[in-house]
Structure formats: structure tokens, C-alpha cells
Scaffold this motif. Structure first.
Motif, PDB file in Angstrom:
ATOM      1  N   ARG A 181      -3.481   4.746  11.085  1.00  0.00           N
ATOM      2  CA  ARG A 181      -3.421   3.249  10.989  1.00  0.00           C
ATOM      3  C   ARG A 181      -2.371   2.708   9.866  1.00  0.00           C
ATOM      4  O   ARG A 181      -3.432   2.998   8.884  1.00  0.00           O
ATOM      5  N   ILE A 182      -2.601   1.508   9.632  1.00  0.00           N
ATOM      6  CA  ILE A 182      -1.945   0.546   9.340  1.00  0.00           C
ATOM      7  C   ILE A 182      -2.840  -0.547   9.373  1.00  0.00           C
ATOM      8  O   ILE A 182      -2.437  -1.194  10.597  1.00  0.00           O
ATOM      9  N   TYR A 183      -2.766  -1.312   8.432  1.00  0.00           N
ATOM     10  CA  TYR A 183      -4.147  -2.557   9.537  1.00  0.00           C
ATOM     11  C   TYR A 183      -4.092  -3.860   8.276  1.00  0.00           C
ATOM     12  O   TYR A 183      -2.650  -3.508   6.994  1.00  0.00           O
ATOM     13  N   ALA A 184      -3.460  -4.710   8.680  1.00  0.00           N
ATOM     14  CA  ALA A 184      -2.946  -6.198   8.124  1.00  0.00           C
ATOM     15  C   ALA A 184      -3.292  -7.254   8.582  1.00  0.00           C
ATOM     16  O   ALA A 184      -3.925  -7.774   9.598  1.00  0.00           O
ATOM     17  N   VAL A 185      -3.674  -7.838   7.307  1.00  0.00           N
ATOM     18  CA  VAL A 185      -4.692  -9.798   8.244  1.00  0.00           C
ATOM     19  C   VAL A 185      -4.104 -10.929   7.293  1.00  0.00           C
ATOM     20  O   VAL A 185      -2.730 -10.305   6.510  1.00  0.00           O
ATOM     21  N   GLY A 186      -4.082 -11.631   8.310  1.00  0.00           N
ATOM     22  CA  GLY A 186      -3.376 -12.747   7.670  1.00  0.00           C
ATOM     23  C   GLY A 186      -3.770 -13.878   8.601  1.00  0.00           C
ATOM     24  O   GLY A 186      -5.037 -14.482   8.718  1.00  0.00           O
ATOM     25  N   GLY A 187      -3.327 -15.185   8.659  1.00  0.00           N
ATOM     26  CA  GLY A 187      -3.514 -16.001   9.476  1.00  0.00           C
ATOM     27  C   GLY A 187      -2.961 -16.139  11.050  1.00  0.00           C
ATOM     28  O   GLY A 187      -1.251 -16.209  11.016  1.00  0.00           O
ATOM     29  N   ALA A 191       0.855  -1.267   0.132  1.00  0.00           N
ATOM     30  CA  ALA A 191       0.103   0.209  -0.022  1.00  0.00           C
ATOM     31  C   ALA A 191       0.748   1.050  -0.024  1.00  0.00           C
ATOM     32  O   ALA A 191       2.078   1.463   0.438  1.00  0.00           O
ATOM     33  N   VAL A 192       0.477   2.346  -0.600  1.00  0.00           N
ATOM     34  CA  VAL A 192       1.382   3.759  -0.811  1.00  0.00           C
ATOM     35  C   VAL A 192       0.844   4.180   0.279  1.00  0.00           C
ATOM     36  O   VAL A 192      -0.680   4.842  -0.544  1.00  0.00           O
ATOM     37  N   GLN A 193       1.060   4.868   0.909  1.00  0.00           N
ATOM     38  CA  GLN A 193       0.340   6.456   1.762  1.00  0.00           C
ATOM     39  C   GLN A 193       0.992   7.570   0.717  1.00  0.00           C
ATOM     40  O   GLN A 193       1.392   7.735  -0.169  1.00  0.00           O
ATOM     41  N   ASP A 194      -0.168   8.901   1.810  1.00  0.00           N
ATOM     42  CA  ASP A 194      -0.259  10.008   1.074  1.00  0.00           C
ATOM     43  C   ASP A 194       1.436  10.749   0.547  1.00  0.00           C
ATOM     44  O   ASP A 194       1.294  11.505  -0.727  1.00  0.00           O
ATOM     45  N   ASP A 195       2.135  10.230   1.474  1.00  0.00           N
ATOM     46  CA  ASP A 195       2.798  10.625   1.247  1.00  0.00           C
ATOM     47  C   ASP A 195       4.294  10.768   0.035  1.00  0.00           C
ATOM     48  O   ASP A 195       5.568   9.748   0.035  1.00  0.00           O
ATOM     49  N   VAL A 196       3.983   9.154  -0.332  1.00  0.00           N
ATOM     50  CA  VAL A 196       4.416   8.188  -1.171  1.00  0.00           C
ATOM     51  C   VAL A 196       5.340   7.242  -0.416  1.00  0.00           C
ATOM     52  O   VAL A 196       5.967   6.170  -0.946  1.00  0.00           O
ATOM     53  N   ARG A 197       5.745   6.964   0.786  1.00  0.00           N
ATOM     54  CA  ARG A 197       6.186   5.974   1.303  1.00  0.00           C
ATOM     55  C   ARG A 197       5.506   5.020   1.142  1.00  0.00           C
ATOM     56  O   ARG A 197       3.742   4.667   1.053  1.00  0.00           O
TER      57      ARG A 197
END
Length: 417
Positions: free
Chosen positions: A392-398, A323-329
């Protein structure tokens, strides 16, 4: 009436700033939330997520028992607790055929969602209402499946258009494919690529004009090495002539023994980001990000100065989503493994492709269930998808609970950014 102390503490945590890369203690169990679909499951893994305007986290993926796989959806509230307003207990399992898997989700407004994946080798799309029930206004009782003559088919990306119609992109046999559905799920058109993908597809991104970017692993070269393969086909299924050679490019990391791409993202400036990994030497696997210029050549201003960056968080590491932030990081999620248990890995790069030291002090964080707990451990956890919402950063997986145990569940993670 005085406000209970626990409510005041919860409100304070919810408002407290979270440092970049720090786990958000106001979400679930010290930044981690779980959705267990029941005992006896062999697999429970989330493949994608979406964050609603109310802060709810919707995760989609697959549960499997005894070789039978089913579509699975879970929703957490803003605080990481399972949302019982969704399907009664925050979890829904949908049986379409005999072998089902969900790969991607998009929000449709008013709490509704559309999920794409596969069922018995067909393109499959399922629409859910806000309460987790199937939406009868979509397809047949909320379900649409489409046979594609090119072969077994899987939806890997969805794009909702302004008129309410949907583009579903994926793979059918060895061809890239895009299907266009009306706002009610009626099939409008299907386009498959004129030529086979030169390798194996792992990730696609549908573009608003109906073209399709795809990445994966290429065919083996004369030295026995497979490179990252990225292709772009237009809305008619023909190679984009301005990208690489005949619409495709294969990249080999220096000194690598194998490379793969898992996720591709087209940027507003015309560049193309790819995330994945490079193998060895020494049987190591390095998380790898690449950036291509609009013509398919590697961007010399990115990474090590040759268009890519490869970073080893442990003996093995890999990016599965970007994912790319608004500041392009750039934020990447995947996994890392080595002497410690297999863990969720979240990392952030500057726009130039260098690990961002302002993120957890070193540019990345690995997360295992029970982190910070002396009594609960995890033998395995993995990140599959990432989303950004607010700060916030959200991540999903297992996750697999407990060393040596086989209890598995969806996992959701929230960090500051």
C-alpha cells in the motif's frame, strides 16, 4: 456463532487486492480517512506520517485558530477509523509555546513516537506514548526545546540511531543545523553550517553520519529566475567537497521562469533525488523530479535525458514528498490544481524517471474529497507526505470540506502499489 455479514464484508475488503494507483476501499471512506480537530479552525494540515507494524497510521502537523498554532497528532486504525486508543478520540493537540508546528515523525517502538518541529523559533521535539500521552521519560514531561544562536529554528527531519539517540536536522536562521540528543532527550551537541544556505530551505534529510542534505529555492539570477538549490554539509557543518561546487548545486529547468525543491532523498547507490516544481511558461507549474549523481551533476539517464522530469497533471502540479520502492520505482505526493478543485496528487515513476503507466493507467492519480459521491465535494485538498507499507501507498495532507465551506481537517489516503 455465525460471523456477522458486515464483518465478513470488511474482512473480504481488507484482503482484496488493490490495483496500483487504485483507492483502497477497505480504508476509511473509499480510501480516504479524516481527522477533524474541531470547529473554528483556520488551518488543519498534516506534514508527515508513519505506519506502525499494526497498520495504524500516525499523522502529525499543525492546527491554527485565530493566529495561534498548535502541534497536532492523529492516529487512524488499519481500517481508516480514528483510533480511540490514542488520546481517547484519536487526536491530540499539544501546546508548547505560543507558535508551534510539527513537521516530522519517527516511531520509537512499542507504539511510541517522536515528533519534531518548532516552537517559538526553537527546535522542538515531543515524545508520545502509545496511548497518546506525553512520555515523561523524554526531556521534561515529554518535551525538549533548544534555542539555536543562528536564529529562528525548525526541525524538518529526524533520524533515530541504533543506540536510541536522535539526530534532528533543520534550519536555524539562514544556516543548516543538526542537533544530537541522547535517548532521554538530553542535548549532546549542535552543529550549524559554516556558511548560509544560498537561498531558502524547504526540505532536509539527516544522514546517519550526521551530515545534512537540504533543498529549496536558490537566489535570483541575472534573468530574474530562481533555480532549485541543493546543498550537502558534513557532520562538522562544512560543505561536502565532492558534491557540486563547494557542496552545492543550482538547477534550472529548460524554459522555466522559476524552480523550487521541496524534498531531498539520498539513495543507496549514492545518487540524490529531489522533488519540487518548475514554473511556466504560460503561468503553468510542473511537478519536477531531479536526480543527481554523487558528484552533484545531473544524471543523464534520468527523466528526459538531462537529469530531470517535469510533468503537468493540470494547470499546476507540485511534488512535496518522495518515497522509493524496493524495485526503485519512485512515488511522489503533492497537489494538482486547475479547472477542477485543488487536489491531492499521487504519482509513480520508473527508476528512469518516466511516469509509470502501470499506476492508474497513466502514472498518476488526483484525489478530491467526495470523489465518486454526488453529494459531497471539496474546494481544496492537498498531499504533503507519503509512506510505503506492504503493498500500500499512504499519503497525508489537508482537506477543506464542501465548496465554499471552511471546515478543515487532516486527510489520509491509502492506495495500492
Amino acid at each position: 456463532m455465525p460471523v456477522p455479514l458486515h464483518a465478513l464484508l470488511a474482512a473480504t475488503l481488507a484482503l482484496a487486492p488493490v490495483p496500483a494507483g487504485g483507492l483502497d476501499a477497505s480504508f476509511g471512506d473509499r480510501g480516504k480517512a479524516y481527522a477533524d480537530f474541531g470547529a473554528g479552525r483556520d488551518t488543519e494540515i498534516a506534514a508527515d506520517l508513519a505506519v506502525t507494524g499494526k497498520g495504524q497510521v500516525l499523522a502529525v502537523g499543525t492546527v491554527e485558530t485565530g493566529g495561534v498554532s498548535r502541534w497536532a497528532v492523529a492516529r487512524w486504525r488499519r481500517n481508516g477509523a480514528l483510533d480511540h486508543g490514542f488520546s481517547g478520540n484519536g487526536r491530540a493537540v499539544t501546546a508548547i509555546g505560543d507558535s508551534d508546528a510539527a513537521h516530522t515523525v519517527e516511531l520509537r517502538g512499542s507504539g511510541r513516537s517522536l515528533v519534531g518541529g518548532t516552537s517559538d523559533g526553537r527546535f522542538a521535539l515531543v515524545a508520545y506514548r502509545a496511548d497518546g500521552t506525553l512520555d515523561p521519560g523524554w526531556g521534561t514531561d515529554g518535551v525538549v526545546t533548544t534555542d539555536l544562536p543562528a536564529g529562528a529554528a525548525t526541525v524538518l527531519d529526524l533520524l533515530l540511531l541504533d543506540d536510541g539517540s536522535v539526530l534532528a536536522g533543520g534550519i536555524a536562521g539562514d544556516r543548516l543545523a543538526v542537533a544530537h540528543y541522547g535517548a532521554d532527550g538530553e542535548l549532546v551537541d549542535v552543529v550549524t553550517s559554516a556558511h548560509p544556505f544560498a537561498g531558502t530551505v524547504n526540505g532536509v534529510e539527516v544522514q546517519p553520519d550526521g551530515s545534512l542534505l537540504a533543498t529549496g529555492v536558490g537566489v535570483t539570477d541575472d534573468d530574474g529566475v530562481r533555480g532549485v538549490r541543493t546543498e550537502w554539509v558534513d557532520a562538522a557543518g562544512l560543505p561536502e567537497p565532492g558534491f557540486g561546487t563547494a557542496g552545492g548545486v543550482t538547477t534550472y529547468a529548460a524554459d522555466s521562469e522559476g524552480n523550487l525543491g521541496n524534498v531531498v532523498r539520498h539513495q543507496p547507490d549514492g545518487t540524490v533525488l529531489v522533488g519540487g516544481s518548475a514554473y511556466g511558461p504560460g503561468d503553468y507549474r510542473y511537478q519536477m523530479l531531479l536526480r543527481y549523481l554523487p558528484d552533484g551533476s545531473l544524471d543523464p539517464s534520468f527523466g528526459r535525458g538531462d537529469g530531470y522530469t517535469d510533468d503537468l497533471f493540470d494547470y499546476y502540479s507540485q511534488a512535496d514528498d518522495l518515497a522509493v520502492q524496493d524495485d526503485v520505482r519512485i512515488v511522489a505526493v503533492g497537489w494538482a490544481a486547475g479547472e477542477d478543485p485543488h487536489r491531492v496528487a499521487v504519482s509513480r515513476y520508473t527508476a528512469a524517471g518516466v511516469l509509470d503507466a502501470s499506476f492508474n493507467g497513466k502514472g498518476y492519480r488526483t484525489i478530491a474529497y467526495g470523489e465518486g459521491s454526488p453529494t459531497v465535494a471539496s474546494s481544496w485538498s492537498e498531499g504533503r507526505a507519503v509512506a510505503l507499507a506492504g503493498d500500500r501507498i499512504y499519503a497525508v495532507g489537508g482537506v477543506r470540506f464542501g465548496v465554499g465551506k471552511h471546515d478543515v481537517a487532516f486527510v489520509g489516503v491509502r492506495l495500492g502499489r
